[in-house]
Design a protein around this motif. Structure first.
Motif, PDB file in Angstrom:
ATOM      1  N   ALA A  12       0.681  -1.161  -0.016  1.00 28.44           N
ATOM      2  CA  ALA A  12      -0.154  -0.073   0.027  1.00 28.44           C
ATOM      3  C   ALA A  12       0.975   1.390  -0.103  1.00 28.44           C
ATOM      4  N   VAL A  13       2.087   1.197   0.821  1.00 28.12           N
ATOM      5  CA  VAL A  13       2.835   2.470   0.843  1.00 28.12           C
ATOM      6  C   VAL A  13       3.432   2.477  -0.464  1.00 28.12           C
ATOM      7  N   LYS A  14       3.847   1.322  -1.020  1.00 24.99           N
ATOM      8  CA  LYS A  14       4.668   1.744  -2.376  1.00 24.99           C
ATOM      9  C   LYS A  14       3.635   2.150  -3.581  1.00 24.99           C
ATOM     10  N   THR A  15       2.403   1.903  -3.426  1.00 24.35           N
ATOM     11  CA  THR A  15       1.457   2.455  -4.441  1.00 24.35           C
ATOM     12  C   THR A  15       1.283   3.938  -4.244  1.00 24.35           C
ATOM     13  N   ALA A  16       1.354   4.459  -2.957  1.00 19.81           N
ATOM     14  CA  ALA A  16       1.018   5.718  -2.618  1.00 19.81           C
ATOM     15  C   ALA A  16       2.258   6.427  -2.713  1.00 19.81           C
ATOM     16  N   VAL A  17       3.434   6.043  -2.776  1.00 23.75           N
ATOM     17  CA  VAL A  17       4.830   6.653  -3.372  1.00 23.75           C
ATOM     18  C   VAL A  17       4.669   6.723  -4.693  1.00 23.75           C
ATOM     19  N   HIS A  18       4.453   5.835  -5.377  1.00 22.84           N
ATOM     20  CA  HIS A  18       4.406   6.124  -6.908  1.00 22.84           C
ATOM     21  C   HIS A  18       3.609   7.132  -7.182  1.00 22.84           C
ATOM     22  N   GLU A  19       2.421   7.043  -6.437  1.00 20.34           N
ATOM     23  CA  GLU A  19       1.193   8.349  -6.823  1.00 20.34           C
ATOM     24  C   GLU A  19       1.990   9.642  -6.496  1.00 20.34           C
ATOM     25  N   LEU A  20       2.546   9.975  -5.359  1.00 19.94           N
ATOM     26  CA  LEU A  20       3.098  10.922  -4.980  1.00 19.94           C
ATOM     27  C   LEU A  20       4.076  11.399  -5.978  1.00 19.94           C
ATOM     28  N   ALA A  21       5.012  10.669  -6.458  1.00 21.07           N
ATOM     29  CA  ALA A  21       5.930  10.890  -7.618  1.00 21.07           C
ATOM     30  C   ALA A  21       5.504  11.217  -8.627  1.00 21.07           C
ATOM     31  N   GLY A  22       4.091  11.173  -9.134  1.00 21.91           N
ATOM     32  CA  GLY A  22       3.652  11.290 -10.365  1.00 21.91           C
ATOM     33  C   GLY A  22       3.432  13.034 -10.373  1.00 21.91           C
ATOM     34  N   MET A  23       3.440  13.724  -9.198  1.00 21.02           N
ATOM     35  CA  MET A  23       3.138  15.129  -9.199  1.00 21.02           C
ATOM     36  C   MET A  23       4.554  15.815  -8.623  1.00 21.02           C
ATOM     37  N   MET A  24       5.500  14.977  -8.274  1.00 18.29           N
ATOM     38  CA  MET A  24       6.718  15.856  -7.987  1.00 18.29           C
ATOM     39  C   MET A  24       7.558  16.289  -9.371  1.00 18.29           C
ATOM     40  N   LEU A  25       8.065  17.452  -9.051  1.00 16.64           N
ATOM     41  CA  LEU A  25       9.007  18.046  -9.992  1.00 16.64           C
ATOM     42  C   LEU A  25       8.096  18.469 -11.283  1.00 16.64           C
ATOM     43  N   SER A  26       7.155  17.545 -11.939  1.00 13.91           N
ATOM     44  CA  SER A  26       6.578  17.836 -13.116  1.00 13.91           C
ATOM     45  C   SER A  26       5.548  19.008 -13.223  1.00 13.91           C
ATOM     46  N   LEU A  27       4.950  19.396 -11.897  1.00 15.93           N
ATOM     47  CA  LEU A  27       4.009  20.323 -11.725  1.00 15.93           C
ATOM     48  C   LEU A  27       4.472  21.560 -11.282  1.00 15.93           C
ATOM     49  N   ASP A  28       5.902  21.593 -11.093  1.00 16.97           N
ATOM     50  CA  ASP A  28       6.356  23.009 -10.586  1.00 16.97           C
ATOM     51  C   ASP A  28       6.140  24.216 -11.211  1.00 16.97           C
ATOM     52  N   GLU A  29       6.148  24.038 -12.724  1.00 15.63           N
ATOM     53  CA  GLU A  29       6.082  25.156 -13.400  1.00 15.63           C
ATOM     54  C   GLU A  29       4.670  25.520 -13.594  1.00 15.63           C
ATOM     55  N   LYS A  30       3.856  24.692 -13.288  1.00 14.82           N
ATOM     56  CA  LYS A  30       2.320  24.924 -13.497  1.00 14.82           C
ATOM     57  C   LYS A  30       2.009  25.778 -12.223  1.00 14.82           C
ATOM     58  N   LEU A  31       2.396  25.155 -11.287  1.00 13.95           N
ATOM     59  CA  LEU A  31       2.105  25.941  -9.628  1.00 13.95           C
ATOM     60  C   LEU A  31       2.582  27.515  -9.806  1.00 13.95           C
ATOM     61  N   GLU A  32       3.801  27.899 -10.391  1.00 17.03           N
ATOM     62  CA  GLU A  32       4.384  29.109 -10.324  1.00 17.03           C
ATOM     63  C   GLU A  32       3.297  30.072 -11.544  1.00 17.03           C
ATOM     64  N   LYS A  33       3.193  29.269 -12.564  1.00 17.51           N
ATOM     65  CA  LYS A  33       2.497  29.880 -13.684  1.00 17.51           C
ATOM     66  C   LYS A  33       1.053  30.479 -13.143  1.00 17.51           C
ATOM     67  N   ASN A  34       0.352  29.721 -12.385  1.00 22.38           N
ATOM     68  CA  ASN A  34      -0.962  29.732 -12.216  1.00 22.38           C
ATOM     69  C   ASN A  34      -1.298  30.031 -10.515  1.00 22.38           C
ATOM     70  N   LYS A  35      -0.187  30.519  -9.748  1.00 22.42           N
ATOM     71  CA  LYS A  35      -0.367  30.470  -8.362  1.00 22.42           C
ATOM     72  C   LYS A  35      -1.398  31.781  -7.828  1.00 22.42           C
ATOM     73  N   SER A  36      -1.663  32.668  -8.560  1.00 19.87           N
ATOM     74  CA  SER A  36      -2.786  33.375  -8.259  1.00 19.87           C
ATOM     75  C   SER A  36      -4.071  32.913  -8.494  1.00 19.87           C
TER      76      SER A  36
END
Length: 648
Positions: free
Chosen positions: A479-503
């Motif tokens: 269960a933990v491994k499944t969750a970790v892989h799901e977490l990794a799906g948002m790491m690094l790849s969405l940083d630019e999207k966050l900054e662009k749409n922060k407001s």
């Protein structure tokens, strides 16, 4: 007796074929289907220099009626197209190929509209790319295929279609699968009570330490060959993501309404590709009934003795239904709707389920009464395996939402208290490559099925601050491994999207009604300002617990059905029903893959968009926190967490 080959069509291609084959077979040429045809035809060819969809529809009707195999060849936008070989009575026709071919193209909507216009207006009149050299090569390929068919050899065009680039003369054959809902060759049965009955069978695990009946290695060849093809595949594109912390591979499920992407995330790109294909198949099966034809259309009040009432699986608040812009209507027990048959394990009998609860895209825009997603959908190498993972998926999402709504201060787990070396390396990679610390919590509810809530906390000053995920499995480490892989799906790849749409996300923080899409939930909690809302979990003063202390050990079974029976017994003890709708389609069943939708009335369904929350009718969210000792009395609706959940 001479072999009779009928050639229907006009133009250079049919001229070339007739000239080539006349010395070998008795060739009868006709310009159209209105001419008198010979009494005996061994093989029919429908050949044209242009694309004329209406001709193939006529051919399908005629040759099915006279039980004649046939093959087509034509030119469309610079390509010569051959096949498939159509055998009457066998699924897989030219209309199936047209559907697959149009779907995989980037211009699918325009091409479908063009197809409709050509059907009405009689086809194209000229093909600019149809050079004589190109048509000669096309005729050569067709002639070779005709020879194989006539001589009884294995036909390349059986279940395949050939594309010839008329400029380069490069050609390739592509596998296609029959379309279950094809109006010409479909043979899917009507949905019925008898088909819904489930008798669990023994399903030995392929390995004692795995909870699967078949290994991915055993499926690797057929998954790619049968389902992933850029021109005719059910899935048409593979995307390898090199940014994510772990091996991330996506595949695309093309639909006329738009593309649906699914991803596989594991520690191996090869395994991730196969996982992504399986996810794509699961999504495909869950979109609409394709394995059985829906035949029950009636009101709940007329079916109440054999039907599930939607209030039991949660509906939206009455105030939401009263909004003029709300996309759903309050359930009316007197209004006829579509129903499909499922199986109730608690009642041990088939039961009718609203179609829009069994297939998660049907509610929108069709006078639906509730928003339903992929809750409880799962694919497996056996029906039992699919049910097992469908239950776990319901449990995973329910435990996450129960924790969120009741703001439960869950026991915090020590990630390093497990001896699983792979998990320890995954955690280390999260920290060193992703820059995130892992916080784990035991979110197991009253059913006792091990559940995990995981939070990744950013060590850096930039990027998503918090990312949440969940997992549920009889083996909590899995269960933990499944969750970790799901977490990794948002790491690094969405940083630019966050900054662009922060407001925009800051506005969502102050006005929850702006949280409308799935992505909004995860992105909102990427803001450092939103961390306060997870304080009930992130407070560091609670002691760390070990996996053994929280979960103990469970008996290992050699048969997955024994594990499934344990899960079913847990829900029977709680008087919670487990209802299974078989979503399998002919495309999955050809390789022994089953897909199901599991509904457990009373458990919380995952929804996305704050306006689409579904807790009305689900009193369990108020009662269980007290039963687990988190509160001293039942909660009230007003005490529930009012903020959008952080499930990504």
């Amino acid at each position: 007796m001479s072999t009779v080959v009928l050639v229907v069509g006009e133009g250079i291609l049919s001229d070339l074929i007739c000239e080539e084959m006349s010395s070998q077979y008795l060739v009868v040429r006709k310009s159209n289907f209105e001419s008198i045809l010979p009494a005996t035809i061994d093989l029919a060819l429908v050949l044209q220099d242009v694309w004329n969809p209406s001709v193939y529809q006529q051919a399908e009707q005629l040759f099915r009626r006279i039980n004649t195999p046939w093959l087509r060849g034509f030119v469309s936008f610079g390509e010569g197209i051959i096949g498939p070989l159509v055998r009457p009575g066998t699924p897989g026709c030219t209309q199936c190929v047209e559907t697959r071919r149009l779907l995989t193209g980037n211009d699918r909507r325009d091409m479908r509209e063009m197809q409709r216009r050509l059907e009405l207006n009689g086809g194209m009149h000229q093909e600019a790319w149809a050079s004589r050299t190109g048509l000669q090569q096309l005729a050569h390929i067709i002639g070779a295929e005709v020879k194989r068919i006539i001589q009884g050899e294995e036909a390349v065009s059986e279940g395949k279609v050939c594309f010839l680039n008329l400029k380069t003369l490069n050609s390739s054959w592509h596998t296609f699968l029959p379309v279950p809902l094809c109006t010409v060759c479909s043979s899917i049965p009507d949905d019925s009570r008898e088909m819904a009955r489930i008798s669990l069978r023994n399903t030995p695990k392929f390995n004692r330490d795995h909870f699967r009946t078949r290994s991915l290695d055993s499926l690797s060849t057929v998954l790619v060959k049968d389902y992933l093809d850029p021109r005719t595949g059910l899935l048409n594109e593979k995307i390898v993501n090199l940014v994510h912390t772990f091996a991330d591979v996506g595949v695309n499920l093309p639909l006329f309404e738009g593309d649906e992407g699914t991803a596989g995330r594991t520690n191996s790109f090869a395994v991730s590709e196969l996982t992504a294909i399986l996810e794509g198949l699961e999504r495909y099966c869950g979109l609409q009934p394709r394995g059985k034809r829906t035949v029950v259309h009636d009101s709940y009040n007329r079916l109440r003795n054999q039907a599930l009432h939607p209030i039991e699986v949660g509906v939206h608040e009455k105030e939401q239904y009263q909004r003029s812009d709300f996309p759903f209507e309050e359930f009316d027990p007197d209004r006829p709707i579509n129903w499909v048959w499922g199986y109730s394990f608690l009642q041990e009998r088939p039961i009718l389920v609203p179609e829009l609860l069994a297939y998660y895209s049907l509610g929108c825009g069709s006078r639906g009464f509730v928003y339903e997603t992929s809750n409880g959908c799962a694919l497996g190498g056996s029906l039992e395996e699919a049910i097992f993972y469908g239950i776990l998926e319901v449990v995973e999402r329910d435990s996450f939402l129960m924790t969120w709504y009741a703001q439960l201060p869950l026991p915090r787990l020590d990630p390093y208290s497990t001896a699983d070396q792979e998990l320890l390396l995954m955690i280390d990679r999260m920290q060193t490559v992703g820059g995130y610390d892992l916080h784990l919590y035991n979110s197991t509810m009253e059913n006792g099925i091990p559940s995990i809530l995981a939070i990744a906390k950013n060590r850096k000053q930039t990027g998503l601050n918090l990312i949440c995920a969940a997992g549920a499995h009889l083996d909590p480490v899995r269960a933990v491994k499944t969750a970790v892989h799901e977490l990794a799906g948002m790491m690094l790849s969405l940083d630019e999207k966050l900054e662009k749409n922060k407001s925009e996300y800051v506005r969502m923080l102050h006005d929850s009604t702006l949280v409308r899409q799935m992505d909004d939930h995860g992105m909102l909690y990427g803001l450092p300002e939103a961390e306060e809302r997870l304080k009930f979990l992130l407070e560091d003063n609670r002691p760390l617990r070990t996996f053994d202390e929280e979960y103990g050990s469970r008996r290992k079974h050699l048969d997955l059905t024994d594990d499934l029976l344990e899960l079913l017994q847990e829900f029977r003890r709680l008087n919670l029903d487990v209802i299974v709708v078989d979503q399998s389609t002919p495309e999955t069943l050809r390789n022994g893959l089953y897909c199901v939708k599991v509904l457990i009335p009373g458990m919380l369904p995952m929804t996305f968009g704050q306006h689409l929350t579904r807790i009305t009718g689900l009193e369990r969210v108020l009662r269980v926190p007290m039963e687990l000792g988190y509160t001293t009395e039942p909660l009230t609706i007003k005490q529930l967490n009012p903020h959008p959940h952080p499930f990504p």
